[in-house]
Motif scaffolding. Structure first.
Motif, mmCIF file in Angstrom:
data_model
loop_
_atom_site.group_PDB
_atom_site.id
_atom_site.type_symbol
_atom_site.label_atom_id
_atom_site.label_comp_id
_atom_site.label_asym_id
_atom_site.label_seq_id
_atom_site.Cartn_x
_atom_site.Cartn_y
_atom_site.Cartn_z
ATOM 1 N N TYR A 1 -2.549 31.407 -24.751
ATOM 2 C CA TYR A 1 -3.840 31.172 -24.100
ATOM 3 C C TYR A 1 -5.026 31.225 -25.059
ATOM 4 O O TYR A 1 -6.150 30.928 -24.655
ATOM 5 N N THR A 2 -4.804 31.579 -26.322
ATOM 6 C CA THR A 2 -5.821 31.594 -27.379
ATOM 7 C C THR A 2 -7.192 32.067 -26.889
ATOM 8 O O THR A 2 -8.161 31.328 -26.940
ATOM 9 N N PRO A 3 -7.296 33.303 -26.416
ATOM 10 C CA PRO A 3 -8.594 33.775 -25.918
ATOM 11 C C PRO A 3 -9.625 33.909 -27.031
ATOM 12 O O PRO A 3 -9.307 34.295 -28.155
ATOM 13 N N ARG A 4 -10.858 33.573 -26.697
ATOM 14 C CA ARG A 4 -12.002 33.837 -27.581
ATOM 15 C C ARG A 4 -12.512 35.260 -27.385
ATOM 16 O O ARG A 4 -13.067 35.878 -28.295
ATOM 17 N N ASN B 1 -9.940 35.959 -34.399
ATOM 18 C CA ASN B 1 -11.339 35.576 -34.232
ATOM 19 C C ASN B 1 -11.918 36.006 -32.891
ATOM 20 O O ASN B 1 -13.091 35.762 -32.617
ATOM 21 N N ALA B 2 -11.093 36.643 -32.071
ATOM 22 C CA ALA B 2 -11.548 37.031 -30.732
ATOM 23 C C ALA B 2 -12.364 38.321 -30.785
ATOM 24 O O ALA B 2 -12.119 39.200 -31.614
ATOM 25 N N ASP B 3 -13.333 38.424 -29.874
ATOM 26 C CA ASP B 3 -14.003 39.694 -29.622
ATOM 27 C C ASP B 3 -13.176 40.439 -28.584
ATOM 28 O O ASP B 3 -12.882 39.899 -27.508
ATOM 29 N N GLY C 1 -13.328 24.222 -19.360
ATOM 30 C CA GLY C 1 -13.622 23.871 -20.743
ATOM 31 C C GLY C 1 -14.518 24.835 -21.474
ATOM 32 O O GLY C 1 -14.958 24.542 -22.577
ATOM 33 N N GLY C 2 -14.803 25.985 -20.887
ATOM 34 C CA GLY C 2 -15.731 26.916 -21.513
ATOM 35 C C GLY C 2 -15.060 27.909 -22.438
ATOM 36 O O GLY C 2 -13.914 27.747 -22.850
ATOM 37 N N VAL C 3 -15.789 28.981 -22.766
ATOM 38 C CA VAL C 3 -15.282 30.033 -23.634
ATOM 39 C C VAL C 3 -14.111 30.725 -22.950
ATOM 40 O O VAL C 3 -14.206 31.158 -21.805
ATOM 41 N N ARG C 4 -13.006 30.870 -23.657
ATOM 42 C CA ARG C 4 -11.777 31.386 -23.065
ATOM 43 C C ARG C 4 -11.801 32.918 -23.076
ATOM 44 O O ARG C 4 -11.772 33.548 -24.136
ATOM 45 N N VAL C 5 -11.865 33.499 -21.874
ATOM 46 C CA VAL C 5 -11.942 34.946 -21.697
ATOM 47 C C VAL C 5 -10.680 35.425 -20.983
ATOM 48 O O VAL C 5 -10.344 34.916 -19.911
ATOM 49 N N VAL D 1 -8.539 33.053 -18.633
ATOM 50 C CA VAL D 1 -7.195 32.616 -19.002
ATOM 51 C C VAL D 1 -6.189 33.748 -18.821
ATOM 52 O O VAL D 1 -6.534 34.922 -18.878
ATOM 53 N N GLY D 2 -4.929 33.368 -18.617
ATOM 54 C CA GLY D 2 -3.837 34.311 -18.464
ATOM 55 C C GLY D 2 -2.724 33.723 -17.633
ATOM 56 O O GLY D 2 -2.866 32.650 -17.025
ATOM 57 N N SER D 3 -1.611 34.421 -17.565
ATOM 58 C CA SER D 3 -0.432 33.930 -16.862
ATOM 59 C C SER D 3 -0.447 34.233 -15.370
ATOM 60 O O SER D 3 0.429 33.757 -14.637
#
Length: 370
Positions: A110-113, A150-152, A34-38, A73-75
């Motif tokens: 995967y909508t990474p942050r 919005n991702a870095d 549930g954290g920041v998606r990297v 995150v990733g496949s």
């Protein structure tokens, strides 16, 4: 007995497949805390060839030790048991163009942050139109920022190669990367340069291409320091910014609270004993807001930029006086005023009204997730 033998064989095959997914490569299991998606993104150096999990092991351990809550995150999926999240987007043998052909779909899925990009090694190893590799990298970055605006995006120079001719090509490629990154920054994109080449030497390579365990750990340390330098890229220590949670003052030990559990515009933000109630549950959004009750935002009254300006809640409207930036020293900056969320006069009492003030790093301006 023949049926029993078939059952045993099937069970053994299932175990072997499961082990191969953990220790080798495989399809993502979508582990999440549930954290920041990297998204770790790249080739075999991201996947962890020679040392399954690669730099992701040391990076995960550093994030955990720092109390950052992150969701890789990733496949793809691989790595040892001490890597608690095995998901990634590392593809052995892939070049820049192959990553580029898939990145929009991955980003949408995967909508990474935050994205950690290390790519280009196989362009050199395969001698694949090396002179145009920087332009392919530039195009890839454009596609990442378009799909995840919005991702870095952290763009690394690629690590050394032992072969002297290939290393010369690596250095030529890497020399173009800072200018590419700066062009994206000039265009308003959240893109950051990471000098990974300088972090390793050929002595850190196990086969002339892939790092040793120690080399991967040097990569982990470099990624971690880069992430720490960009506020919000891995959230605030102690709690996932994507979910509601309390924000505790370091100096007072009390939480950011809406006075009287009010939902009215203009209700004051104050200190109060942490109690887990809904008026202390603050959700960080991709827009930089701190939301409470779902639709109210932490707000600097009257869009003031003055020291001592009151902090309150108001209907979320997207203006700069409702945008906040978490900093690595624990301070929280009001973006519109470029001043810090502050407890006036270092007070610690229940009911103390919060304000903004010129940032000074004092305990009354530092916060943690409760």
């Amino acid at each position: 007995m023949r049926g029993w033998g078939r059952w045993q064989a099937a069970a053994l095959l299932a175990v072997m497949v499961a082990l191969s997914l953990v220790m080798g490569g495989g399809v993502a299991r979508a582990e999440s805390n549930g954290g920041v998606r990297v998204m770790p993104l790249g080739d075999s150096i991201t996947e962890g060839t020679q040392v399954p999990g690669g730099y992701r092991i040391g990076l995960w351990q550093r994030l955990a030790a720092g109390r950052y809550t992150v969701d890789f995150v990733g496949s793809q999926f691989n790595g040892p048991g001490n890597l608690s999240d095995h998901d990634h987007e590392g593809h052995p043998g892939w070049r820049i163009d192959q990553i580029d052909a898939n990145i929009t779909r991955w980003a949408q899925t995967y909508t990474p942050r935050t994205v950690l990009l290390h790519i280009g090694t196989n362009d050199v190893l395969q001698n694949y139109n090396v002179s145009s590799a920087p332009q392919r990298l530039s195009t890839l970055i454009d596609h990442i920022t378009a799909a995840a605006p919005n991702a870095d995006v952290f763009v690394a120079t690629i690590i050394p190669l032992s072969n002297s001719g290939q290393e010369a090509a690596v250095r030529t490629f890497n020399a173009a990367v800072p200018g590419i990154v700066q062009s994206k920054v000039n265009g308003g994109k959240h893109v950051h340069l990471v000098d990974m080449h300088a972090a390793l030497t050929t002595a850190d390579l196990i086969d002339g291409i892939h790092p040793t365990a120690g080399g991967y750990d040097k990569m982990a340390a470099t990624w971690y320091n880069a992430l720490l330098s960009v506020s919000g890229s891995i959230g605030l220590p102690g709690s996932p910014p994507s979910g509601g949670g309390a924000i505790r003052g370091v100096g007072s030990g009390r939480c950011v609270d809406v006075a009287g559990v009010s939902q009215a515009n203009g209700a004051a933000a104050q200190l109060w004993d942490c109690n887990g109630q809904v008026n202390q549950q603050w959700t960080s959004t991709g827009a930089g807001e701190l939301r409470v009750y779902g639709g109210k935002c932490l707000d600097v009254a009257n869009q003031s930029t003055a020291d001592g300006a009151a902090v309150q809640i108001w209907d979320c409207n997207g203006q700069n006086n409702q945008k906040w930036r978490f900093n690595t020293d624990g301070t929280i900056t009001a973006v519109g005023a470029n001043k810090c969320l502050d407890v006036p006069n270092n007070a610690t009492a229940n009911g103390t009204r919060l304000a903004i003030w010129s940032c000074n790093g004092g305990a009354n301006q530092r916060w943690t997730r409760a």
